[in-house]
Each structure stands twice: as C-alpha cells, then as structure tokens.
Design a protein around this motif. Structure first.
Motif, PDB file in Angstrom:
ATOM      1  N   ALA A  46       0.855  -1.189   0.000  1.00  0.00           N
ATOM      2  CA  ALA A  46       0.000   0.000   0.000  1.00  0.00           C
ATOM      3  C   ALA A  46       0.889   1.236   0.000  1.00  0.00           C
ATOM      4  O   ALA A  46       1.901   1.280   0.706  1.00  0.00           O
ATOM      5  N   ILE A  47       0.506   2.211  -0.809  1.00  0.00           N
ATOM      6  CA  ILE A  47       1.263   3.459  -0.937  1.00  0.00           C
ATOM      7  C   ILE A  47       0.349   4.624  -0.586  1.00  0.00           C
ATOM      8  O   ILE A  47      -0.766   4.729  -1.107  1.00  0.00           O
ATOM      9  N   LEU A  48       0.841   5.488   0.293  1.00  0.00           N
ATOM     10  CA  LEU A  48       0.123   6.712   0.634  1.00  0.00           C
ATOM     11  C   LEU A  48       0.228   7.682  -0.533  1.00  0.00           C
ATOM     12  O   LEU A  48       1.321   7.914  -1.066  1.00  0.00           O
ATOM     13  N   LEU A  49      -0.909   8.229  -0.936  1.00  0.00           N
ATOM     14  CA  LEU A  49      -0.967   9.212  -2.024  1.00  0.00           C
ATOM     15  C   LEU A  49      -1.427  10.549  -1.454  1.00  0.00           C
ATOM     16  O   LEU A  49      -2.209  10.586  -0.507  1.00  0.00           O
ATOM     17  N   HIS A  50      -0.947  11.630  -2.072  1.00  0.00           N
ATOM     18  CA  HIS A  50      -1.403  12.956  -1.674  1.00  0.00           C
ATOM     19  C   HIS A  50      -1.540  13.835  -2.909  1.00  0.00           C
ATOM     20  O   HIS A  50      -0.586  14.038  -3.658  1.00  0.00           O
ATOM     21  N   ASP A  51      -2.756  14.332  -3.126  1.00  0.00           N
ATOM     22  CA  ASP A  51      -3.048  15.262  -4.219  1.00  0.00           C
ATOM     23  C   ASP A  51      -3.741  16.472  -3.598  1.00  0.00           C
ATOM     24  O   ASP A  51      -4.930  16.426  -3.284  1.00  0.00           O
ATOM     25  N   PRO A  69       7.817  -5.384  -1.413  1.00  0.00           N
ATOM     26  CA  PRO A  69       7.112  -4.110  -1.573  1.00  0.00           C
ATOM     27  C   PRO A  69       8.018  -2.906  -1.813  1.00  0.00           C
ATOM     28  O   PRO A  69       7.726  -2.068  -2.676  1.00  0.00           O
ATOM     29  N   PHE A  70       9.144  -2.808  -1.123  1.00  0.00           N
ATOM     30  CA  PHE A  70      10.015  -1.649  -1.326  1.00  0.00           C
ATOM     31  C   PHE A  70      10.629  -1.649  -2.723  1.00  0.00           C
ATOM     32  O   PHE A  70      10.877  -0.590  -3.304  1.00  0.00           O
ATOM     33  N   GLU A  71      10.846  -2.835  -3.309  1.00  0.00           N
ATOM     34  CA  GLU A  71      11.369  -2.907  -4.677  1.00  0.00           C
ATOM     35  C   GLU A  71      10.317  -2.432  -5.678  1.00  0.00           C
ATOM     36  O   GLU A  71      10.631  -1.692  -6.615  1.00  0.00           O
ATOM     37  N   ARG A  72       9.077  -2.853  -5.461  1.00  0.00           N
ATOM     38  CA  ARG A  72       7.997  -2.418  -6.367  1.00  0.00           C
ATOM     39  C   ARG A  72       7.753  -0.920  -6.236  1.00  0.00           C
ATOM     40  O   ARG A  72       7.515  -0.238  -7.224  1.00  0.00           O
ATOM     41  N   TYR A  73       7.844  -0.392  -5.022  1.00  0.00           N
ATOM     42  CA  TYR A  73       7.676   1.043  -4.815  1.00  0.00           C
ATOM     43  C   TYR A  73       8.766   1.816  -5.561  1.00  0.00           C
ATOM     44  O   TYR A  73       8.489   2.825  -6.199  1.00  0.00           O
ATOM     45  N   ALA A  74       9.979   1.326  -5.525  1.00  0.00           N
ATOM     46  CA  ALA A  74      11.079   1.972  -6.265  1.00  0.00           C
ATOM     47  C   ALA A  74      10.782   1.978  -7.763  1.00  0.00           C
ATOM     48  O   ALA A  74      11.059   2.968  -8.446  1.00  0.00           O
ATOM     49  N   HIS A  76       7.762   2.061  -9.102  1.00  0.00           N
ATOM     50  CA  HIS A  76       6.743   3.103  -9.276  1.00  0.00           C
ATOM     51  C   HIS A  76       7.394   4.481  -9.339  1.00  0.00           C
ATOM     52  O   HIS A  76       7.072   5.300 -10.194  1.00  0.00           O
ATOM     53  N   LYS A  77       8.314   4.751  -8.424  1.00  0.00           N
ATOM     54  CA  LYS A  77       8.971   6.064  -8.383  1.00  0.00           C
ATOM     55  C   LYS A  77       9.807   6.319  -9.635  1.00  0.00           C
ATOM     56  O   LYS A  77       9.971   7.466 -10.033  1.00  0.00           O
ATOM     57  N   ARG A  78      10.306   5.242 -10.270  1.00  0.00           N
ATOM     58  CA  ARG A  78      11.073   5.388 -11.513  1.00  0.00           C
ATOM     59  C   ARG A  78      10.175   5.546 -12.733  1.00  0.00           C
ATOM     60  O   ARG A  78      10.650   5.675 -13.848  1.00  0.00           O
ATOM     61  N   GLY A  79       8.878   5.477 -12.536  1.00  0.00           N
ATOM     62  CA  GLY A  79       7.962   5.669 -13.656  1.00  0.00           C
ATOM     63  C   GLY A  79       7.350   4.409 -14.207  1.00  0.00           C
ATOM     64  O   GLY A  79       6.700   4.451 -15.245  1.00  0.00           O
ATOM     65  N   GLU A  80       7.522   3.286 -13.552  1.00  0.00           N
ATOM     66  CA  GLU A  80       6.944   2.031 -14.008  1.00  0.00           C
ATOM     67  C   GLU A  80       5.640   1.788 -13.270  1.00  0.00           C
ATOM     68  O   GLU A  80       5.633   1.627 -12.058  1.00  0.00           O
ATOM     69  N   GLY A  81       4.544   1.779 -13.993  1.00  0.00           N
ATOM     70  CA  GLY A  81       3.261   1.521 -13.346  1.00  0.00           C
ATOM     71  C   GLY A  81       2.307   2.688 -13.464  1.00  0.00           C
ATOM     72  O   GLY A  81       2.460   3.584 -14.282  1.00  0.00           O
ATOM     73  N   PHE A  82       1.327   2.671 -12.613  1.00  0.00           N
ATOM     74  CA  PHE A  82       0.213   3.607 -12.624  1.00  0.00           C
ATOM     75  C   PHE A  82       0.690   5.051 -12.440  1.00  0.00           C
ATOM     76  O   PHE A  82       1.390   5.374 -11.490  1.00  0.00           O
ATOM     77  N   SER A  83       0.305   5.937 -13.330  1.00  0.00           N
ATOM     78  CA  SER A  83       0.810   7.317 -13.344  1.00  0.00           C
ATOM     79  C   SER A  83       0.428   8.122 -12.105  1.00  0.00           C
ATOM     80  O   SER A  83       1.196   8.984 -11.681  1.00  0.00           O
ATOM     81  N   GLN A  86       3.025   7.536  -9.508  1.00  0.00           N
ATOM     82  CA  GLN A  86       4.244   8.278  -9.840  1.00  0.00           C
ATOM     83  C   GLN A  86       4.113   9.743  -9.434  1.00  0.00           C
ATOM     84  O   GLN A  86       5.044  10.338  -8.920  1.00  0.00           O
ATOM     85  N   LYS A  87       2.954  10.298  -9.663  1.00  0.00           N
ATOM     86  CA  LYS A  87       2.739  11.725  -9.433  1.00  0.00           C
ATOM     87  C   LYS A  87       2.450  12.073  -7.970  1.00  0.00           C
ATOM     88  O   LYS A  87       2.906  13.100  -7.479  1.00  0.00           O
ATOM     89  N   TYR A  88       1.715  11.221  -7.250  1.00  0.00           N
ATOM     90  CA  TYR A  88       1.212  11.585  -5.925  1.00  0.00           C
ATOM     91  C   TYR A  88       1.769  10.757  -4.759  1.00  0.00           C
ATOM     92  O   TYR A  88       1.343  10.936  -3.628  1.00  0.00           O
ATOM     93  N   HIS A  89       2.722   9.856  -5.032  1.00  0.00           N
ATOM     94  CA  HIS A  89       3.216   8.984  -3.961  1.00  0.00           C
ATOM     95  C   HIS A  89       3.883   9.792  -2.845  1.00  0.00           C
ATOM     96  O   HIS A  89       4.494  10.819  -3.071  1.00  0.00           O
ATOM     97  N   VAL A  90       3.707   9.303  -1.614  1.00  0.00           N
ATOM     98  CA  VAL A  90       4.354   9.894  -0.442  1.00  0.00           C
ATOM     99  C   VAL A  90       5.296   8.871   0.185  1.00  0.00           C
ATOM    100  O   VAL A  90       6.475   9.125   0.371  1.00  0.00           O
ATOM    101  N   ARG A  91       4.740   7.682   0.514  1.00  0.00           N
ATOM    102  CA  ARG A  91       5.547   6.636   1.143  1.00  0.00           C
ATOM    103  C   ARG A  91       4.760   5.336   1.160  1.00  0.00           C
ATOM    104  O   ARG A  91       3.544   5.319   0.942  1.00  0.00           O
ATOM    105  N   LEU A  92       5.472   4.250   1.434  1.00  0.00           N
ATOM    106  CA  LEU A  92       4.808   2.972   1.664  1.00  0.00           C
ATOM    107  C   LEU A  92       4.074   3.021   3.002  1.00  0.00           C
ATOM    108  O   LEU A  92       4.547   3.664   3.946  1.00  0.00           O
ATOM    109  N   LEU A  93       2.953   2.343   3.079  1.00  0.00           N
ATOM    110  CA  LEU A  93       2.197   2.209   4.324  1.00  0.00           C
ATOM    111  C   LEU A  93       2.372   0.780   4.829  1.00  0.00           C
ATOM    112  O   LEU A  93       1.460  -0.040   4.774  1.00  0.00           O
TER     113      LEU A  93
END
Length: 141
Positions: A46-51, A69-74, A76-83, A86-93
């Motif tokens: 789960a990833i915390l989002l903020h818009d 999970p931390f590998e998948r989050y990385a 996402h931050k590199r641009g792989e996956g749901f946009s 990428q745009k609104y991620h804050v941190r893993l929950l």
C-alpha cells in the motif's frame, strides 16, 4: 518525507487492514524458501498518495507484486506503473500489509481486492488498485 494525513485517518486505515488475515502466509514462507530461487509468492503493498488539488487529498494505492514491496515502490517512483502513483506517492504504508505477506499468488490477488474494500468501508475515500483503468475511474467518483 511528504505531507501526512491526520492520525485518525491512519488509525482507521490500520484498523481496517488488521481485520484481514492471510491463510497461506506461513505456508508461503516455506514455499518461498523451497522454490529454487523462483519468485512463486506474492506480496500486497500500500502506498500513501497525496493530491492537494483533489478532495479527499489523501488516498491509498493497493497493489500486488512478486517483488518485495520496497522494490515495487522503487519501480513506481522510476515511472513504471500507474501514473497517479508516480505523481502523488508519499511513502509505503507498511503498517497496512506487513502482517499479510508473503502469500500464495491466488490469495494475494484476492487480498488486494479485500484490502481495498476494507479501506473503503473504513471511510478512506480515495482508494485505488492495480489497474490504470480502475484507478482513474475510482478517483473521479
């Protein structure tokens, strides 16, 4: 560290997640160790989002992966996956999923859906999951 939601919001999300229990967790741990290096288990995350331009401004993205999970989050931050991630991620929950992982693939797929449903029932207004089409539609509602 980015913006944080109110403590009550986080508490409601954690309480909702804690109602879920993985049935294949311990079996999956043994399976993972005996799988000859193949990634045969899955993890939910789960990833915390903020818009700040959307109400509610905080949300949660729930996913399922064969990575840690931390590998998948990385990714996402590199641009792989749901946009939106990428745009609104804050941190893993981590507090929402660590008690569940790892699982066998079939259970993880169902757990992803169950975690989303549980969070929505708890009043988390913006909850999305794995599919771009689903996630975009969810946010518009």
């Amino acid at each position: 560290m980015g913006p944080e939601p109110p403590a009550e919001w986080i508490r409601a999300a954690v309480d909702a997640a804690r109602t879920l229990k993985s049935h294949t967790r311990w079996e999956a741990r043994e399976w993972l160790q005996s799988a000859n290096g193949r990634k045969t288990t899955r993890n939910v995350y789960a990833i915390l989002l903020h818009d700040p331009d959307f109400t509610p401004s905080f949300g949660i993205y729930v996913g399922c992966t064969h990575h840690r999970p931390f590998e998948r989050y990385a990714e996402h931050k590199r641009g792989e996956g749901f946009s939106e991630v990428q745009k609104y991620h804050v941190r893993l929950l981590r507090e929402l999923y660590e008690h569940l992982n790892p699982m066998k693939p079939a259970e993880a797929k169902e757990m992803e859906k169950a975690l989303c449903a549980s969070l929505r029932i708890a009043g988390i207004g913006w909850v999305t999951m794995g599919s771009k089409r689903r996630a975009s539609k969810e946010k518009k509602q």
